[in-house]
Design a protein around this motif. Structure first.
Motif, PDB file in Angstrom:
ATOM      1  N   LEU A   1       9.380   5.657   0.510  1.00  0.00           N
ATOM      2  CA  LEU A   1       8.843   7.186   1.911  1.00  0.00           C
ATOM      3  C   LEU A   1       9.433   8.655   1.431  1.00  0.00           C
ATOM      4  CD1 LEU A   1       8.008   8.169   4.136  1.00  0.00           C
ATOM      5  CD2 LEU A   1      10.840   7.854   5.327  1.00  0.00           C
ATOM      6  N   GLY A   2       9.932   8.153  -0.240  1.00  0.00           N
ATOM      7  CA  GLY A   2      10.888   9.085  -0.461  1.00  0.00           C
ATOM      8  C   GLY A   2       9.595   9.891  -1.769  1.00  0.00           C
ATOM      9  N   ALA A   3       9.245   8.310  -2.452  1.00  0.00           N
ATOM     10  CA  ALA A   3       8.604   8.419  -3.897  1.00  0.00           C
ATOM     11  C   ALA A   3       6.459   8.857  -3.516  1.00  0.00           C
ATOM     12  CB  ALA A   3       8.423   7.155  -4.080  1.00  0.00           C
ATOM     13  N   THR A   4       6.366   8.404  -2.541  1.00  0.00           N
ATOM     14  CA  THR A   4       4.981   9.162  -1.914  1.00  0.00           C
ATOM     15  C   THR A   4       4.843   9.671  -1.370  1.00  0.00           C
ATOM     16  OG1 THR A   4       4.814   6.284  -2.443  1.00  0.00           O
ATOM     17  CG2 THR A   4       2.607   7.666  -0.381  1.00  0.00           C
ATOM     18  N   GLY A   5       6.238  10.081  -0.370  1.00  0.00           N
ATOM     19  CA  GLY A   5       5.987  11.714   0.399  1.00  0.00           C
ATOM     20  C   GLY A   5       5.789  12.947  -0.504  1.00  0.00           C
ATOM     21  N   SER A   6       6.733  12.820  -1.278  1.00  0.00           N
ATOM     22  CA  SER A   6       7.195  13.937  -2.503  1.00  0.00           C
ATOM     23  C   SER A   6       5.331  13.936  -3.020  1.00  0.00           C
ATOM     24  CB  SER A   6       8.497  13.615  -3.435  1.00  0.00           C
ATOM     25  OG  SER A   6       9.359  12.991  -2.594  1.00  0.00           O
TER      26      SER A   6
END
Length: 312
Positions: free
Chosen positions: A67-72
């Motif tokens: 969620l953090g990686a793809t969201g970023s």
């Protein structure tokens, strides 16, 4: 520092080997077709299947960091698209391609091999999940943005079906799904089949990086596009920094998965961006130069990043 350089040098040496032979050879780029077919449809899917099939089932639930990686990645893509569109008056396809260039890394060809060498087998699940989610994001964004920018009526159900089909039938994603199912069910294939998969998986990184080098050699870079003044820093510096900041302070990801996600974000511009540029007839020459130049720059930036990242 020398041991970190030792991790990265073989990868770029393979790219350089392909580049030199591509420059010296007399073959057309189309001659590389069967090599790319083998890499995309056979070797890399075998690698993803092997990695996921050997992963303990309980690890599949520890992917909230995606969620953090793809969201970023999405945030950077959207911000670049909007900024380019606003500040340079670029067309929507041009702005979209530059957005992809700033946020789409070479996670297919370089990601698995480099992450596994740097962090070991524990990198398998994070890399595979980031790859699947990032590709799903980009394969969804491209047709959706182009459809919404067209003045013709958008058939939402048809568009959604086309996007879903492209995602689910992508050989890397399909192999990952099959690998997860294999791990969950716990069945055993005969030894000859597993040795065959191992043989294909071991060929993935060398063939992929060699093919990448040949491809770069055959795309003539006659000048440095002005877009590189901001696209390269966005991809090689801002993208990994954003992933690390979001993962460390917003999602609160564990150090090792966060390091792996940061490494994948720091990879140079992915070759698929060139395919997007060709598909939508926008920024083809600029993207060709950007892929080549960002790959050269990554040879210098990745060792410094690996030196800083924990968990090796």
């Amino acid at each position: 520092m020398l041991d970190v350089i030792g991790l990265v040098v073989p990868f770029f040496a393979l790219i350089l080997t392909g580049f030199v032979l591509g420059k010296r050879g007399s073959h057309e780029l189309s001659a590389l077709g069967w090599m790319n077919t083998f890499v995309v449809y056979v070797a890399l899917p075998a690698l993803f299947f092997k990695l996921m099939s050997k992963t303990p089932v309980e690890q599949f639930g520890e992917w909230h960091f995606v969620l953090g990686a793809t969201g970023s990645t999405f945030l950077l893509f959207a911000a670049t698209l909007a900024g380019v569109r606003l500040l340079t008056r670029a067309t929507i396809p041009e702005a979209m391609i530059q957005g992809f260039a700033s946020a789409y890394g070479n996670i297919g060809y370089m990601g698995p091999g480099l992450a596994l060498v740097a962090f070991g087998e524990q990198a398998a699940v994070p890399v595979a999940l980031i790859f699947c989610f990032d590709n799903a994001l980009h394969f969804t964004m491209a047709p959706t943005i182009m459809a919404l920018s067209d003045r013709q009526p958008v058939h939402a159900v048809r568009l959604a079906g086309q996007v879903a089909w492209k995602i689910l039938t992508h050989p890397f994603i399909l192999a990952t799904i099959i690998g997860v199912a294999y791990a969950v069910i716990g069945i055993e294939f005969p030894a000859p089949i597993l040795r065959f998969v191992d043989l294909l998986a071991n060929a993935a990184a060398p063939c992929a990086l060699f093919a990448m080098g040949v491809t770069l050699a055959m795309r003539n870079v006659r000048s440095v596009p002005v877009e590189m003044s901001y696209i390269a820093p966005l991809k090689l510096i801002v993208h990994p920094l954003l992933v690390w900041l979001v993962g460390a302070f917003v999602i609160e990801v564990e150090p090792l998965p966060l390091a792996i996600a940061t490494l994948t974000a720091a990879l140079p511009i992915g070759a698929n961006v060139y395919l997007f540029a060709q598909r939508y007839e926008a920024q083809v020459g600029e993207v060709s130069a950007a892929v080549t130049l960002s790959t050269l720059a990554a040879a210098l930036s990745l060792p410094w990043l690996l030196l800083w990242l924990p968990g090796r």
